[in-house]
Structure formats: C-alpha cells, structure tokens
Design a protein around this motif. Structure first.
Motif, PDB file in Angstrom:
ATOM      1  N   GLY A 221       0.792  -1.225   0.000  1.00 40.01           N
ATOM      2  CA  GLY A 221       0.000   0.000   0.000  1.00 40.01           C
ATOM      3  C   GLY A 221       0.826   1.277   0.000  1.00 40.01           C
ATOM      4  O   GLY A 221       0.290   2.370  -0.202  1.00 40.01           O
ATOM      5  N   ARG A 246       5.833  -9.579   2.255  1.00 44.17           N
ATOM      6  CA  ARG A 246       6.429 -10.240   1.104  1.00 44.17           C
ATOM      7  C   ARG A 246       6.192  -9.428  -0.157  1.00 44.17           C
ATOM      8  O   ARG A 246       7.064  -9.345  -1.018  1.00 44.17           O
ATOM      9  N   GLY A 261       6.822 -12.724   8.455  1.00 43.64           N
ATOM     10  CA  GLY A 261       5.719 -13.626   8.135  1.00 43.64           C
ATOM     11  C   GLY A 261       6.146 -15.066   8.013  1.00 43.64           C
ATOM     12  O   GLY A 261       7.250 -15.445   8.398  1.00 43.64           O
ATOM     13  N   GLY A 264       9.141 -15.434   6.248  1.00 44.15           N
ATOM     14  CA  GLY A 264      10.153 -14.476   6.663  1.00 44.15           C
ATOM     15  C   GLY A 264      10.440 -14.669   8.137  1.00 44.15           C
ATOM     16  O   GLY A 264      10.514 -15.797   8.614  1.00 44.15           O
ATOM     17  N   GLY A 276      -0.045   0.252   5.393  1.00 43.85           N
ATOM     18  CA  GLY A 276      -0.264  -0.163   4.005  1.00 43.85           C
ATOM     19  C   GLY A 276      -0.142  -1.667   3.855  1.00 43.85           C
ATOM     20  O   GLY A 276       0.307  -2.184   2.847  1.00 43.85           O
ATOM     21  N   GLN A 282      -0.494 -14.991   6.231  1.00 43.48           N
ATOM     22  CA  GLN A 282       0.933 -15.330   6.138  1.00 43.48           C
ATOM     23  C   GLN A 282       1.803 -14.229   6.731  1.00 43.48           C
ATOM     24  O   GLN A 282       2.916 -14.466   7.167  1.00 43.48           O
ATOM     25  N   ASN A 297      -4.297   1.961   7.462  1.00 43.81           N
ATOM     26  CA  ASN A 297      -4.721   1.405   6.181  1.00 43.81           C
ATOM     27  C   ASN A 297      -5.931   2.189   5.687  1.00 43.81           C
ATOM     28  O   ASN A 297      -6.787   2.577   6.485  1.00 43.81           O
ATOM     29  N   GLY A 314      -6.952   5.549   6.994  1.00 45.71           N
ATOM     30  CA  GLY A 314      -6.556   6.734   6.249  1.00 45.71           C
ATOM     31  C   GLY A 314      -5.422   6.428   5.303  1.00 45.71           C
ATOM     32  O   GLY A 314      -4.865   5.321   5.310  1.00 45.71           O
ATOM     33  N   HIS A 317       0.119   8.105   3.156  1.00 48.42           N
ATOM     34  CA  HIS A 317       0.934   9.234   2.698  1.00 48.42           C
ATOM     35  C   HIS A 317       0.551  10.517   3.429  1.00 48.42           C
ATOM     36  O   HIS A 317       1.330  11.441   3.530  1.00 48.42           O
TER      37      HIS A 317
ATOM     38  N   ILE B  18      -5.851 -12.704  -2.391  1.00 49.02           N
ATOM     39  CA  ILE B  18      -6.865 -13.235  -1.509  1.00 49.02           C
ATOM     40  C   ILE B  18      -7.944 -12.185  -1.338  1.00 49.02           C
ATOM     41  O   ILE B  18      -7.665 -11.024  -1.073  1.00 49.02           O
ATOM     42  N   ASP B 125       4.077 -22.380  -3.070  1.00 50.00           N
ATOM     43  CA  ASP B 125       2.677 -22.679  -2.759  1.00 50.00           C
ATOM     44  C   ASP B 125       2.527 -23.458  -1.460  1.00 50.00           C
ATOM     45  O   ASP B 125       1.511 -23.358  -0.783  1.00 50.00           O
TER      46      ASP B 125
HETATM   47  C1  FAD Z   1       2.934 -19.673   0.701  1.00 50.78           C
HETATM   48  C2  FAD Z   1       2.872 -18.213   0.962  1.00 50.78           C
HETATM   49  C3  FAD Z   1       3.745 -17.649   1.878  1.00 50.78           C
HETATM   50  C4  FAD Z   1       3.677 -16.273   2.154  1.00 50.78           C
HETATM   51  N1  FAD Z   1       4.525 -15.754   3.075  1.00 50.78           N
HETATM   52  C5  FAD Z   1       4.431 -14.437   3.387  1.00 50.78           C
HETATM   53  C6  FAD Z   1       5.258 -13.848   4.383  1.00 50.78           C
HETATM   54  O1  FAD Z   1       6.127 -14.483   4.984  1.00 50.78           O
HETATM   55  N2  FAD Z   1       5.102 -12.546   4.673  1.00 50.78           N
HETATM   56  C7  FAD Z   1       4.168 -11.768   4.040  1.00 50.78           C
HETATM   57  O2  FAD Z   1       4.078 -10.583   4.367  1.00 50.78           O
HETATM   58  N3  FAD Z   1       3.387 -12.294   3.089  1.00 50.78           N
HETATM   59  C8  FAD Z   1       3.492 -13.600   2.733  1.00 50.78           C
HETATM   60  N4  FAD Z   1       2.702 -14.109   1.755  1.00 50.78           N
HETATM   61  C9  FAD Z   1       1.871 -13.183   0.976  1.00 50.78           C
HETATM   62  C10 FAD Z   1       0.601 -12.808   1.669  1.00 50.78           C
HETATM   63  O3  FAD Z   1      -0.405 -13.769   1.386  1.00 50.78           O
HETATM   64  C11 FAD Z   1       0.088 -11.445   1.163  1.00 50.78           C
HETATM   65  O4  FAD Z   1      -0.076 -11.494  -0.228  1.00 50.78           O
HETATM   66  C12 FAD Z   1       1.021 -10.283   1.521  1.00 50.78           C
HETATM   67  O5  FAD Z   1       1.333 -10.293   2.892  1.00 50.78           O
HETATM   68  C13 FAD Z   1       0.323  -8.992   1.182  1.00 50.78           C
HETATM   69  O6  FAD Z   1       1.235  -7.933   1.301  1.00 50.78           O
HETATM   70  P1  FAD Z   1       0.708  -6.462   1.531  1.00 50.78           P
HETATM   71  O7  FAD Z   1      -0.150  -6.414   2.720  1.00 50.78           O
HETATM   72  O8  FAD Z   1       1.925  -5.601   1.508  1.00 50.78           O
HETATM   73  O9  FAD Z   1      -0.073  -6.152   0.169  1.00 50.78           O
HETATM   74  P2  FAD Z   1      -1.620  -6.104  -0.157  1.00 50.78           P
HETATM   75  O10 FAD Z   1      -2.312  -7.321   0.275  1.00 50.78           O
HETATM   76  O11 FAD Z   1      -1.680  -5.700  -1.570  1.00 50.78           O
HETATM   77  O12 FAD Z   1      -2.170  -4.957   0.773  1.00 50.78           O
HETATM   78  C14 FAD Z   1      -1.908  -3.611   0.597  1.00 50.78           C
HETATM   79  C15 FAD Z   1      -2.769  -2.871   1.602  1.00 50.78           C
HETATM   80  O13 FAD Z   1      -2.456  -1.495   1.561  1.00 50.78           O
HETATM   81  C16 FAD Z   1      -3.637  -0.738   1.650  1.00 50.78           C
HETATM   82  N5  FAD Z   1      -3.354   0.538   0.998  1.00 50.78           N
HETATM   83  C17 FAD Z   1      -3.241   0.809  -0.319  1.00 50.78           C
HETATM   84  N6  FAD Z   1      -2.923   2.103  -0.513  1.00 50.78           N
HETATM   85  C18 FAD Z   1      -2.842   2.667   0.711  1.00 50.78           C
HETATM   86  C19 FAD Z   1      -2.551   3.963   1.165  1.00 50.78           C
HETATM   87  N7  FAD Z   1      -2.264   4.966   0.322  1.00 50.78           N
HETATM   88  N8  FAD Z   1      -2.562   4.211   2.494  1.00 50.78           N
HETATM   89  C20 FAD Z   1      -2.855   3.219   3.378  1.00 50.78           C
HETATM   90  N9  FAD Z   1      -3.121   1.961   2.995  1.00 50.78           N
HETATM   91  C21 FAD Z   1      -3.114   1.686   1.672  1.00 50.78           C
HETATM   92  C22 FAD Z   1      -4.674  -1.547   0.970  1.00 50.78           C
HETATM   93  O14 FAD Z   1      -5.959  -1.210   1.479  1.00 50.78           O
HETATM   94  C23 FAD Z   1      -4.265  -2.969   1.338  1.00 50.78           C
HETATM   95  O15 FAD Z   1      -4.917  -3.373   2.524  1.00 50.78           O
HETATM   96  C24 FAD Z   1       2.741 -15.459   1.474  1.00 50.78           C
HETATM   97  C25 FAD Z   1       1.882 -16.045   0.555  1.00 50.78           C
HETATM   98  C26 FAD Z   1       1.928 -17.387   0.304  1.00 50.78           C
HETATM   99  C27 FAD Z   1       0.984 -17.965  -0.673  1.00 50.78           C
END
Ligand code: FAD
Lengths: 341, 274
Positions: A221, A246, A261, A264, A276, A282, A297, A314, A317, B18, B125
């Motif tokens: 995010g 990740r 996670g 990690g 974000g 995970q 968020n 919120g 940024h 997801i 996976d």
């Molecule tokens: C086998 C497997 C292992 C995994 N292992 C890990 C692991 O070890 N660690 C890990 O972290 N993930 C892991 N994942 C991935 C995990 O499932 C998620 O996809 C990942 O954690 C999502 O990362 P994120 O929250 O950064 O991104 P996103 O899910 O894309 O979330 C971004 C968030 O930011 C918010 N956002 C967007 N813009 C803004 C803004 N301007 N201001 C505030 N908020 C905002 C959105 O609302 C959203 O909630 C794994 C997945 C699998 C399948």
C-alpha cells in the motif's frame, strides 16, 4: 502402537547453547504431554553437551536422551539423522517436534523419510485431539486467510516443525527432576560425506529485527519506492527498525531478510506499526504476538484491523507525515526525548 | 557431470490475491509459473555445467500443463526435461512426492548416472522445503540445504564447496559427490535467456512418463494413498481482542494515537531524532 509413548522435542544446540525455539517447544510439548498423560522427552545431540541435559529438564522434560559424540560436534544431516533414528527405533514416541530453523527443518525432513511418517512444516499452533490421540498441527493454508490443521492419522511419530517465537517457554524450575539416558553412536568421521569447514557469524539485519523494541513495517500500500521512504522516515524519527511484507520485498523495496511472516521472520516487538499492509494470514503469523500493534490502512475492512490494538483508517501518505510531526512536537516538549522513558 | 534439477509448477502468488471478505483465493488471474527458487536451481546447474561440462536435466511431477515450466527451464539453459504425470501421483504430500521423484531419478540414472541433484529451497505454494531432503535420503545422497553459494566444484576429487545459510550467519561446507543441494535465491541472479535457448525451448518436447514407465514402484506409496498427512479442518484464526479503530479527522486520530502510546511509556522508549 499401543505401548506407552511420549512427546519428544529435538533440542537444537548452537555454540553450546540451547536455541530459544527448543525451550519454547519444551513448553508447548509439556502441555501436549500432560493432556496425553505421557512423558516429555528432549533429544539432545552434540559434542560435550551432556551438561545441558539438566536445563532440558528444568524447562519441562521428564527424560533427556543424550548422544554425546565428536561426530556430532557440528550439525550434519547424516550424523544427526542416524542418531535420531536409532533413538526413535529404540524408544518410540508418538509426537516429535522440531524448531523450524534451517537445521530443524533439514533434520525433520530426513527423519520423516526414513521413518515413513508425516511431517507438517512451519506449524504455528499445536493441540491434541484426545479421543483419537492425534496431534493437531496448524499452519496458514495456501490460498486464503485461513489456517489448516494437518493430521497424521496412521503413522507414528506424528512430526512437525514449529516456527520460532510462537510458543511459550516455561520458567525454568531448578528443582525439577528427570531421567537422563545416554546412548552411543557408532559413526566414524571417515564415513561422513560432508564436512563443515568454517562457521561464519554475521550480524544480520534479521538479528537486529528480532531484538528491536519498535518495528515500522510497510506493505504494498505504500505504492512505490518513494512512498516506502515514508516508512524509513517514521522509523528514523522514533529509532525503530524497518520491515515489511512479502509483497513489499517482491516489489524490490526491501531486502528479503526484512520480510515478516510465514516465509520471513517472526518478531515480537513491544510496538509494531503495520502500514499499508492488508493483514494476510501469512504476514500476521509473523507479528501477531507483538505487544501493541498499530495499523494504518485506507481500507476500513482490511483484516489487519482485526489484529491491531489501535487502527487509523486513512491514507498512509497523509498519516505518516502527520505522525512524524506529532512525535517531534511531543519530544520538543520533553527536550528531545519523548516522555516514553 | 550430470546435474538434475527438480522443478515444480506453482500458481504465481505475486499475482494471485486473496479476497479479504471471503478469505478465499481469487484464482481467475493466477498464472502457473516455474517456482522461483527452482528457477535459481536451474540457473545454478547451468552455471556449474559451464565450468565442468556435462548435462543439465530437469524433472517435474505434475499435470500435463507442467510442460511449460520445463520449457522455461530449457530457456534458462537446461539440456533435457522429464515430466512424470499420472493420476496415481495426485494428492501427494511431501513424503509421497519425494518417493515418486526419487523413482524417476533412479530411472533417469539408469540412462545416465547422476552426480548432483539441485532443488529450490521450497515451493512458494506449500513452503515446506521437505521434498529435497526427502529425495536425498531415498537416493542416499548427502543433502546440503539452504545453499547461498556454490564456491568451488572439484571434479577430480568429486567434491563441492558450498556456503549454507544458518542461524546467525552461514557455514562453509565440503560435500562429496553425488550430493543434493537446495538453493536460496541469493545463490545467483537469473540471467537473460539467450536467443538460441528460447528457440530450443519453444520447440522442446520433454520426455513424459506415467507410473508404468518408472519400473518397479510400490503404488501404495504414491499420491493420496502414500501420503501420511491429511488436512483436517480449516478455520479462521482466533481474533485478537482489544482492536480499536480511532475516530475523528486524521489530525485528531494522530493526536490520540501518540497520546495512547505515551500512556504505555513503561513498555518502550523512543528517542526522537528531529
Ligand atoms: C505460501 C505463501 C507464503 C507467504 N509468506 C508471506 C510472508 O512471509 N510474509 C508476508 O508478508 N506475506 C506472505 N505471503 C503473501 C501474503 O499472502 C500477502 O499477499 C502479503 O502479505 C500482502 O502484502 P501487503 O499487505 O503488503 O499487500 P496487499 O495485500 O496488496 O495490501 C496492501 C494494503 O495497503 C492498503 N493501501 C493501499 N494504498 C494505501 C494507502 N495509500 N494508504 C494506506 N493503505 C493503503 C490496501 O488497502 C491494502 O490493505 C505469502 C503467501 C503465500 C501464498
């Protein structure tokens, strides 16, 4: 099956010290053993490690199986596996837990193959089904913000590797009594097919993370590298460590060592900012035991709010610069140090 | 030198998302890719081959579509590809998978002796990392997991020097060949595929085997039947109590938050750098 079996924990020793995860597993194993009404045993391997056996008992074991042999000085799959297999064949266990460390995972995989039994990886929750005497080893499931409980119904021992820092070690009880059973290993150094030439310690970024009191973690995010810079800015302002999801790592904003996670690091700081970050399971398994969690968020329905102590809905940024400013103002009142002392 | 790399087709978890409301996977947009760690494994095998000469083969177990990741491996520089594909393999956990793959490896070694097997550290996976060490046991090769560098291959001595990631650093290891390695991403950078490889890959058809092609196989050790682990229940993790969304304008929320943090002053210490 039938015979009186026990719960076993592999005691990992590095630099003559028992790894924290092994003590945590003695704590978790104690609970399982009490429920099943069986003894808890530690499996202690190495060279000159006998003196650690009493600690294994203080932390909850009833029995310690010790194999003390120069061949076991440093971890090698072949030597350790043979030692574990010979114990497992002689004494039998119904549950066998290992820390999900490089060595624990390596050893458990080899042992499970030779014993033809089931092994659940990177477990974050453990319980037993008392009626069926089954270990319930749960881990985040692929493909959903859900946990899956893995069972091993017919094969024994039921084995699992368990993530560090998710289970709780008991306070050591120095009056606790137990049985120490020593076994011999008939392996010769000449027969070993690998040699450890050198061990190099690195003060890794990860090491700093696991000791940090305050962590500021950013996710996808944050939008782009400039956006992610705000995470660094906030961390710098309050003297925190930086980490992330990740997705942030895959976007190239952060080195892999700083990923929190399932794949990690697991961290338990006093204060964790999740900014974000959506809060995928995970990710959450790696930080949910932090004392205080602050989520920022823009999506009010983001699952991260379910684990957060306090949440701000919120745009990061907008929120982060204001937060930085507010921290600075508060600190001015207190002459450089925020009153958090 | 004959190096075999075990590769797996996985859904691209970078793209797969997801749905936070239903907690389920949005599979519509999930392309199947070569497991990223396995791509590094293929690259490493190709690098070793450039030094020692020999052959790099890849082996995968999966549905017929998994041919695409074998082609991808050929692009990186593998010479040969094998796919084992059969209903009997379906539903395999790590124990049954290492059994099936080791049977195929035995079959391949009848054609050409194997000097080294390389696997990715884990598949994205399932994340277990258990198949590589399992294969090593079944083929009685010494395993070295979590390899971050292949330092030297001593062909004459039939030994290899490696760096293996460990808690708090790494260790330098010497292993005898044949051995099995599992590699971390740090082991190398994936190079751009040269044009001739791309052309070869486009036309490449791997050897495809069913169970019947593998020689003597104990079918009770394959697939679902041969898998000691089963998924019991699925559940949403217990929620943490005490979650509170702050209210008001952003400014008000920020003030409230810093105030709340101040109340916890015994917990941690900030040193604000202005
Ligand atoms: C086998 C497997 C292992 C995994 N292992 C890990 C692991 O070890 N660690 C890990 O972290 N993930 C892991 N994942 C991935 C995990 O499932 C998620 O996809 C990942 O954690 C999502 O990362 P994120 O929250 O950064 O991104 P996103 O899910 O894309 O979330 C971004 C968030 O930011 C918010 N956002 C967007 N813009 C803004 C803004 N301007 N201001 C505030 N908020 C905002 C959105 O609302 C959203 O909630 C794994 C997945 C699998 C399948």
């Amino acid at each position: 099956m039938g015979e009186s079996l026990g719960v076993w924990v592999f005691i990992e020793v590095n630099d003559k010290k028992i790894e924290g995860v092994s003590l945590e597993l003695l704590g978790a194993g104690r609970q399982l053993a009490d429920k099943l009404n069986v003894p808890l045993a530690g499996v202690l391997l190495g060279d000159g490690v006998k003196n650690l056996a009493s600690d294994v008992i203080y932390y909850g074991a009833d029995i310690v199986y010790v194999v003390d042999d120069p061949v076991l000085k440093l971890y090698r799959t072949e030597a350790y596996m043979k030692a574990v297999i010979s114990l497992a064949e002689k004494y039998k266990s119904e549950i066998f837990l290992y820390g999900a460390t490089p060595n624990g995972k390596d050893l458990a995989s080899a042992v499970a193959t030779d014993l033809s039994t089931g092994l659940t990886a990177d477990t974050t929750m453990l319980d037993v089904d008392l009626d069926k005497r089954l270990l319930e080893a749960s881990r985040p499931a692929f493909g959903g913000n859900i946990m899956a409980t893995i069972l091993c119904k017919k094969h024994r021992p039921q084995m699992a590797t368990v993530r560090p820092k998710v289970m709780q070690a008991l306070d050591p009880d120095h009056g606790r009594q137990g049985k120490i059973i020593e076994e011999e290993l008939h392996l010769r150094e000449e027969d070993m097919r690998t040699r450890v030439l050198r061990i190099v310690k690195e003060v890794t970024k990860t090491a700093n993370l696991s000791e940090a009191d305050v962590i500021v973690a950013g996710g996808k995010g944050m939008g782009d590298p400039q956006g992610f810079q705000l995470i660094h800015d906030l961390a710098e302002t309050i003297g925190a460590s930086v980490a992330g999801t990740r997705d942030a790592v895959e976007a190239g904003w952060l080195p892999h060592e700083l990923q929190i996670g399932q794949t990690g690091e697991t961290v338990t700081p006093k204060l964790y900012f999740a900014i974000g970050i959506s809060g995928a399971i995970q990710h959450v398994v790696g930080m949910k035991n932090s004392e205080l969690i602050i989520a920022i968020n823009k999506d009010p329905n983001a699952p991260i709010f379910d684990v957060a102590t306090y949440g701000i809905v919120g745009d990061a940024h907008e929120v982060i610069p204001k937060l930085i400013q507010q921290f600075k103002e508060l600190s001015k009142e207190k002459g450089g140090e925020l009153s958090y002392a | 030198m004959h190096i075999i790399v075990c590769v797996k087709q996985v859904p691209d978890t970078k793209i797969i998302k997801i749905n936070p409301k239903t907690n389920t996977l949005d599979r519509r947009s999930a392309p199947a890719i070569l497991n990223p760690y396995d791509a590094h494994a293929v690259q490493e095998a190709v690098k070793i081959k450039q030094l020692t000469g020999g052959t790099v083969s890849v082996l995968s177990m999966g549905p017929p579509q998994a041919v695409s990741i074998i082609k991808k491996s050929i692009e990186i520089g593998a010479d040969k590809g094998y796919l084992i594909s059969d209903r009997a393999f379906a539903g395999a956990d790590t124990l049954a998978t290492s059994y099936a793959l080791s049977k195929a490896l035995e079959r391949i070694s009848e054609e050409q002796k194997i000097d080294m097997v390389i696997c990715g550290k884990h598949a994205i996976d399932g994340d277990t990392g258990q198949v590589g060490p399992g294969i090593a046991r079944r083929l009685d090769m010494p395993p070295v997991t979590n390899v971050i560098e292949v330092t030297e291959v001593k062909t004459e001595e039939r030994k290899i020097n490696l760096k293996r990631k460990q808690l708090g650093g790494y260790e330098e290891i010497e292993a005898q060949l044949p051995c099995l390695l599992t590699v971390e991403k740090e082991v190398n950078e994936i190079e751009y595929a040269p044009m001739p490889n791309m052309i070869k890959a486009a036309r490449y058809e791997p050897v495809v085997w069913t169970v019947d092609d593998l020689g003597e196989v104990d079918r009770s050790q394959l697939g679902l039947k041969g898998s000691p682990t089963v998924v019991g229940k699925m559940f949403t993790p217990p929620r943490r109590a005490g979650g509170k969304k702050l209210e008001g304008t952003i400014d008000e929320q920020v003030k409230e938050l810093t105030g709340l943090l101040r109340e916890k002053q015994d917990l941690f210490r900030f040193n604000v750098n202005s």
